[in-house]
Design an enzyme around this catalytic site. Sequence first.
Site, PDB file in Angstrom:
ATOM      1  CE  LYS A 118       0.020   3.445   4.959  1.00 48.19           C
ATOM      2  NZ  LYS A 118       0.091   3.616   6.294  1.00 48.19           N
ATOM      3  CD  GLU A 177      -2.872   5.708   6.897  1.00 51.57           C
ATOM      4  OE1 GLU A 177      -1.596   5.244   7.260  1.00 51.57           O
ATOM      5  OE2 GLU A 177      -3.032   5.486   5.518  1.00 51.57           O
ATOM      6  CG  HIS A 190      -5.635   1.720   5.445  1.00 56.56           C
ATOM      7  ND1 HIS A 190      -5.035   2.756   6.426  1.00 56.56           N
ATOM      8  CD2 HIS A 190      -4.595   1.098   5.154  1.00 56.56           C
ATOM      9  CE1 HIS A 190      -3.765   2.639   6.623  1.00 56.56           C
ATOM     10  NE2 HIS A 190      -3.544   1.297   5.880  1.00 56.56           N
ATOM     11  N   GLY A 228       3.313   2.163  11.588  1.00 54.42           N
ATOM     12  CA  GLY A 228       4.160   3.180  11.325  1.00 54.42           C
ATOM     13  C   GLY A 228       4.853   3.408  12.790  1.00 54.42           C
ATOM     14  CB  SER A 237       5.560  -1.979  12.287  1.00 55.77           C
ATOM     15  OG  SER A 237       5.059  -0.691  12.559  1.00 55.77           O
ATOM     16  CD  GLU A 277      -5.332  -1.193   8.835  1.00 52.90           C
ATOM     17  OE1 GLU A 277      -4.535  -0.799   7.936  1.00 52.90           O
ATOM     18  OE2 GLU A 277      -6.451  -0.547   8.813  1.00 52.90           O
ATOM     19  CG  ASN A 330      -1.817   1.221   1.498  1.00 52.76           C
ATOM     20  OD1 ASN A 330      -1.996   1.880   0.256  1.00 52.76           O
ATOM     21  ND2 ASN A 330      -2.255   1.640   2.479  1.00 52.76           N
TER      22      ASN A 330
END
Length: 262
Positions: free
Chosen positions: A14, A106, A104, A180, A220, A174, A12
Amino acid sequence: MGAVRTPLIAGNWKMNLDHLQAVAFVQKLHWTLKDAKHEDGSVEVAVFPPFTDLRTVQTLLDADKIPFSLGGQDLSPKDSGAFTGDISGAFLAKLDAQYVIIGHSERREYHHETDEVVASKVQAALRHGLVPVICVGETAEDLEKYGASAVPVGQLKTALADVPADADIVVAYEPVWAIGSGQAATPDQAQDVCAKLRAVVADTLGADAAERTRVLYGGSVKAANIASFMREPDVDGALVGGASLVVDEFAAIIRYQKHVGV
Protein backbone atom coordinates in the site's frame (compact mmCIF):
# COMPACT_ATOMS: atom_id res chain seq x y z
CA MET A 1 -5.40 -27.74 -4.15
CA GLY A 2 -4.63 -28.55 -7.78
CA ALA A 3 -1.11 -29.79 -8.40
CA VAL A 4 -0.56 -27.24 -11.18
CA ARG A 5 -1.22 -24.25 -8.91
CA THR A 6 1.89 -22.97 -7.16
CA PRO A 7 0.82 -21.14 -3.98
CA LEU A 8 1.22 -17.37 -4.26
CA ILE A 9 1.94 -15.21 -1.21
CA ALA A 10 1.64 -11.57 -2.28
CA GLY A 11 2.61 -8.59 -0.13
CA ASN A 12 0.67 -5.41 -0.86
CA TRP A 13 2.66 -2.62 0.77
CA LYS A 14 0.00 0.00 0.00
CA MET A 15 1.35 3.55 0.67
CA ASN A 16 4.22 2.44 2.89
CA LEU A 17 8.05 2.27 2.60
CA ASP A 18 10.05 4.71 0.51
CA HIS A 19 12.61 3.35 -1.96
CA LEU A 20 15.41 3.22 0.61
CA GLN A 21 13.23 1.43 3.13
CA ALA A 22 12.16 -0.92 0.35
CA VAL A 23 15.77 -1.99 -0.27
CA ALA A 24 16.34 -2.77 3.40
CA PHE A 25 13.05 -4.65 3.64
CA VAL A 26 13.58 -6.84 0.55
CA GLN A 27 17.14 -7.65 1.52
CA LYS A 28 16.16 -8.63 5.04
CA LEU A 29 13.24 -10.75 3.81
CA HIS A 30 15.50 -12.49 1.32
CA TRP A 31 18.12 -13.19 4.00
CA THR A 32 15.48 -14.47 6.41
CA LEU A 33 14.04 -16.91 3.88
CA LYS A 34 17.51 -17.93 2.65
CA ASP A 35 18.66 -18.67 6.19
CA ALA A 36 15.55 -20.83 6.61
CA LYS A 37 16.41 -22.64 3.35
CA HIS A 38 12.94 -21.81 2.06
CA GLU A 39 13.67 -20.48 -1.43
CA ASP A 40 12.90 -23.80 -3.11
CA GLY A 41 10.17 -22.68 -5.49
CA SER A 42 7.37 -24.39 -3.57
CA VAL A 43 5.78 -21.00 -2.90
CA GLU A 44 5.88 -17.95 -5.15
CA VAL A 45 6.58 -14.71 -3.30
CA ALA A 46 5.47 -11.41 -4.84
CA VAL A 47 5.90 -7.87 -3.56
CA PHE A 48 3.80 -4.88 -4.62
CA PRO A 49 5.67 -1.68 -3.67
CA PRO A 50 4.50 1.90 -4.31
CA PHE A 51 5.22 3.13 -7.83
CA THR A 52 8.19 5.24 -6.66
CA ASP A 53 9.91 2.10 -5.33
CA LEU A 54 9.46 -0.15 -8.36
CA ARG A 55 12.66 0.68 -10.27
CA THR A 56 14.78 0.37 -7.12
CA VAL A 57 13.22 -2.96 -6.13
CA GLN A 58 13.50 -4.28 -9.68
CA THR A 59 17.21 -3.42 -9.79
CA LEU A 60 17.80 -5.11 -6.43
CA LEU A 61 15.93 -8.28 -7.42
CA ASP A 62 17.96 -8.52 -10.64
CA ALA A 63 21.34 -7.66 -9.13
CA ASP A 64 21.07 -9.99 -6.14
CA LYS A 65 19.14 -12.70 -8.01
CA ILE A 66 16.36 -12.57 -5.43
CA PRO A 67 13.57 -14.94 -6.51
CA PHE A 68 10.62 -12.64 -5.76
CA SER A 69 8.05 -11.55 -8.30
CA LEU A 70 7.25 -7.86 -8.70
CA GLY A 71 3.93 -6.13 -9.16
CA GLY A 72 2.27 -2.74 -9.32
CA GLN A 73 -0.55 -1.67 -7.05
CA ASP A 74 -2.73 -0.27 -9.85
CA LEU A 75 -2.63 0.82 -13.49
CA SER A 76 -4.49 3.09 -15.85
CA PRO A 77 -7.02 1.69 -18.31
CA LYS A 78 -5.27 3.93 -20.87
CA ASP A 79 -1.93 3.09 -22.49
CA SER A 80 -0.61 6.68 -22.79
CA GLY A 81 -1.71 10.27 -23.10
CA ALA A 82 -2.83 13.27 -21.07
CA PHE A 83 -3.72 11.42 -17.88
CA THR A 84 -1.77 13.20 -15.15
CA GLY A 85 -0.72 10.94 -12.29
CA ASP A 86 -1.76 7.71 -14.01
CA ILE A 87 0.59 4.79 -14.63
CA SER A 88 0.43 2.83 -17.88
CA GLY A 89 0.69 -0.94 -18.00
CA ALA A 90 3.45 -0.38 -20.56
CA PHE A 91 5.53 1.32 -17.86
CA LEU A 92 5.05 -1.58 -15.46
CA ALA A 93 5.98 -4.09 -18.14
CA LYS A 94 9.22 -2.21 -18.89
CA LEU A 95 10.13 -2.62 -15.21
CA ASP A 96 9.69 -6.40 -15.50
CA ALA A 97 6.61 -6.34 -13.30
CA GLN A 98 4.76 -9.61 -13.65
CA TYR A 99 1.61 -8.66 -11.75
CA VAL A 100 -0.68 -5.73 -11.08
CA ILE A 101 -3.41 -5.42 -8.43
CA ILE A 102 -6.74 -4.35 -9.90
CA GLY A 103 -9.95 -3.45 -8.11
CA HIS A 104 -8.58 -3.41 -4.57
CA SER A 105 -11.30 -2.45 -2.10
CA GLU A 106 -9.48 0.79 -1.28
CA ARG A 107 -9.50 1.79 -4.95
CA ARG A 108 -13.19 0.92 -5.18
CA GLU A 109 -14.04 2.89 -2.04
CA TYR A 110 -11.73 5.92 -2.11
CA HIS A 111 -11.42 6.34 -5.90
CA HIS A 112 -14.97 5.20 -6.69
CA GLU A 113 -13.85 2.58 -9.18
CA THR A 114 -16.83 0.75 -10.63
CA ASP A 115 -16.91 -2.85 -11.83
CA GLU A 116 -16.70 -1.49 -15.38
CA VAL A 117 -13.55 0.51 -14.60
CA VAL A 118 -12.03 -2.61 -13.04
CA ALA A 119 -12.87 -4.59 -16.19
CA SER A 120 -11.17 -1.98 -18.37
CA LYS A 121 -8.06 -2.16 -16.20
CA VAL A 122 -8.01 -5.96 -16.51
CA GLN A 123 -7.96 -5.53 -20.28
CA ALA A 124 -5.12 -2.97 -20.00
CA ALA A 125 -3.07 -5.38 -17.91
CA LEU A 126 -3.53 -8.21 -20.38
CA ARG A 127 -2.60 -5.96 -23.32
CA HIS A 128 0.82 -5.45 -21.74
CA GLY A 129 1.49 -9.02 -20.66
CA LEU A 130 0.78 -8.37 -16.99
CA VAL A 131 -1.10 -10.81 -14.79
CA PRO A 132 -4.03 -8.99 -13.19
CA VAL A 133 -4.68 -9.77 -9.53
CA ILE A 134 -8.42 -9.13 -9.62
CA CYS A 135 -9.71 -8.16 -6.18
CA VAL A 136 -13.33 -8.80 -5.24
CA GLY A 137 -15.14 -8.71 -1.94
CA GLU A 138 -18.12 -7.57 0.09
CA THR A 139 -18.57 -4.96 2.80
CA ALA A 140 -20.25 -5.68 6.13
CA GLU A 141 -23.41 -4.11 4.72
CA ASP A 142 -23.22 -6.30 1.60
CA LEU A 143 -22.68 -9.34 3.80
CA GLU A 144 -25.81 -8.66 5.79
CA LYS A 145 -27.94 -7.75 2.78
CA TYR A 146 -26.79 -10.25 0.13
CA GLY A 147 -24.70 -12.91 1.86
CA ALA A 148 -21.00 -13.62 1.49
CA SER A 149 -20.66 -14.55 -2.17
CA ALA A 150 -23.19 -12.53 -4.17
CA VAL A 151 -21.20 -9.29 -4.47
CA PRO A 152 -17.76 -10.80 -5.18
CA VAL A 153 -19.28 -13.22 -7.70
CA GLY A 154 -20.95 -10.32 -9.52
CA GLN A 155 -17.76 -8.28 -9.48
CA LEU A 156 -15.75 -11.14 -10.96
CA LYS A 157 -18.29 -11.85 -13.69
CA THR A 158 -17.99 -8.26 -14.90
CA ALA A 159 -14.19 -8.28 -14.68
CA LEU A 160 -13.94 -11.46 -16.78
CA ALA A 161 -16.56 -10.58 -19.38
CA ASP A 162 -14.08 -9.97 -22.24
CA VAL A 163 -11.10 -11.96 -20.95
CA PRO A 164 -9.81 -14.69 -23.33
CA ALA A 165 -9.92 -18.27 -22.08
CA ASP A 166 -6.12 -18.64 -22.22
CA ALA A 167 -5.41 -15.51 -20.15
CA ASP A 168 -3.28 -15.79 -17.03
CA ILE A 169 -5.15 -14.20 -14.13
CA VAL A 170 -5.21 -14.32 -10.34
CA VAL A 171 -8.36 -13.76 -8.28
CA ALA A 172 -8.16 -12.35 -4.75
CA TYR A 173 -11.13 -12.60 -2.40
CA GLU A 174 -10.85 -9.83 0.17
CA PRO A 175 -13.87 -9.46 2.45
CA VAL A 176 -13.82 -5.73 3.10
CA TRP A 177 -15.17 -6.26 6.61
CA ALA A 178 -12.03 -8.25 7.47
CA ILE A 179 -9.35 -5.96 6.02
CA GLY A 180 -7.31 -4.32 8.76
CA SER A 181 -9.86 -5.36 11.37
CA GLY A 182 -7.80 -8.13 12.92
CA GLN A 183 -10.84 -10.36 12.41
CA ALA A 184 -10.28 -12.62 9.42
CA ALA A 185 -12.93 -14.71 7.75
CA THR A 186 -13.01 -18.30 8.92
CA PRO A 187 -11.34 -20.88 6.67
CA ASP A 188 -14.79 -22.30 5.90
CA GLN A 189 -16.06 -18.87 4.87
CA ALA A 190 -13.01 -18.27 2.68
CA GLN A 191 -13.32 -21.69 1.07
CA ASP A 192 -17.01 -21.23 0.32
CA VAL A 193 -16.50 -17.93 -1.49
CA CYS A 194 -13.26 -18.99 -3.22
CA ALA A 195 -15.00 -22.11 -4.56
CA LYS A 196 -17.81 -19.95 -5.96
CA LEU A 197 -15.26 -17.63 -7.56
CA ARG A 198 -13.52 -20.58 -9.18
CA ALA A 199 -16.89 -21.64 -10.52
CA VAL A 200 -17.26 -18.20 -12.12
CA VAL A 201 -13.89 -18.69 -13.83
CA ALA A 202 -15.04 -22.11 -15.05
CA ASP A 203 -18.33 -20.75 -16.37
CA THR A 204 -16.66 -17.76 -18.05
CA LEU A 205 -13.28 -19.04 -19.23
CA GLY A 206 -13.67 -22.82 -19.07
CA ALA A 207 -12.67 -25.72 -16.85
CA ASP A 208 -8.98 -25.61 -17.77
CA ALA A 209 -8.75 -21.95 -16.80
CA ALA A 210 -10.51 -22.64 -13.51
CA GLU A 211 -8.07 -25.42 -12.69
CA ARG A 212 -4.97 -23.31 -13.29
CA THR A 213 -6.21 -19.98 -11.89
CA ARG A 214 -5.00 -19.18 -8.40
CA VAL A 215 -7.58 -17.82 -5.98
CA LEU A 216 -6.13 -15.95 -3.00
CA TYR A 217 -7.63 -14.93 0.32
CA GLY A 218 -6.93 -11.48 1.75
CA GLY A 219 -8.14 -9.89 4.96
CA SER A 220 -6.24 -9.85 8.28
CA VAL A 221 -3.93 -12.65 7.13
CA LYS A 222 -1.13 -13.42 9.59
CA ALA A 223 1.30 -16.20 10.47
CA ALA A 224 -1.11 -17.57 13.07
CA ASN A 225 -3.93 -18.21 10.60
CA ILE A 226 -2.35 -18.69 7.15
CA ALA A 227 -1.97 -22.46 7.41
CA SER A 228 -5.66 -22.92 8.20
CA PHE A 229 -6.59 -21.05 5.01
CA MET A 230 -4.04 -22.94 2.92
CA ARG A 231 -5.57 -26.27 3.91
CA GLU A 232 -8.69 -25.36 1.97
CA PRO A 233 -8.81 -26.82 -1.56
CA ASP A 234 -9.78 -23.59 -3.33
CA VAL A 235 -7.43 -21.21 -1.47
CA ASP A 236 -4.15 -20.99 -3.37
CA GLY A 237 -2.40 -18.26 -1.45
CA ALA A 238 -2.88 -14.91 0.22
CA LEU A 239 -2.92 -11.21 -0.57
CA VAL A 240 -1.31 -9.84 2.58
CA GLY A 241 -1.56 -6.21 3.68
CA GLY A 242 -0.23 -4.98 7.02
CA ALA A 243 1.57 -8.22 7.89
CA SER A 244 3.60 -7.96 4.67
CA LEU A 245 5.38 -4.92 6.14
CA VAL A 246 6.86 -6.90 9.05
CA VAL A 247 9.76 -9.07 7.86
CA ASP A 248 9.52 -11.86 10.41
CA GLU A 249 5.73 -12.04 10.17
CA PHE A 250 5.69 -12.05 6.39
CA ALA A 251 8.48 -14.63 6.27
CA ALA A 252 6.48 -16.86 8.62
CA ILE A 253 3.43 -16.52 6.36
CA ILE A 254 5.53 -17.50 3.34
CA ARG A 255 6.93 -20.47 5.28
CA TYR A 256 3.52 -21.85 6.28
CA GLN A 257 4.45 -25.22 4.76
CA LYS A 258 7.44 -25.52 7.07
CA HIS A 259 5.90 -24.74 10.42
CA VAL A 260 2.56 -26.49 9.90
CA GLY A 261 2.08 -29.46 7.60
CA VAL A 262 -0.32 -28.70 4.79
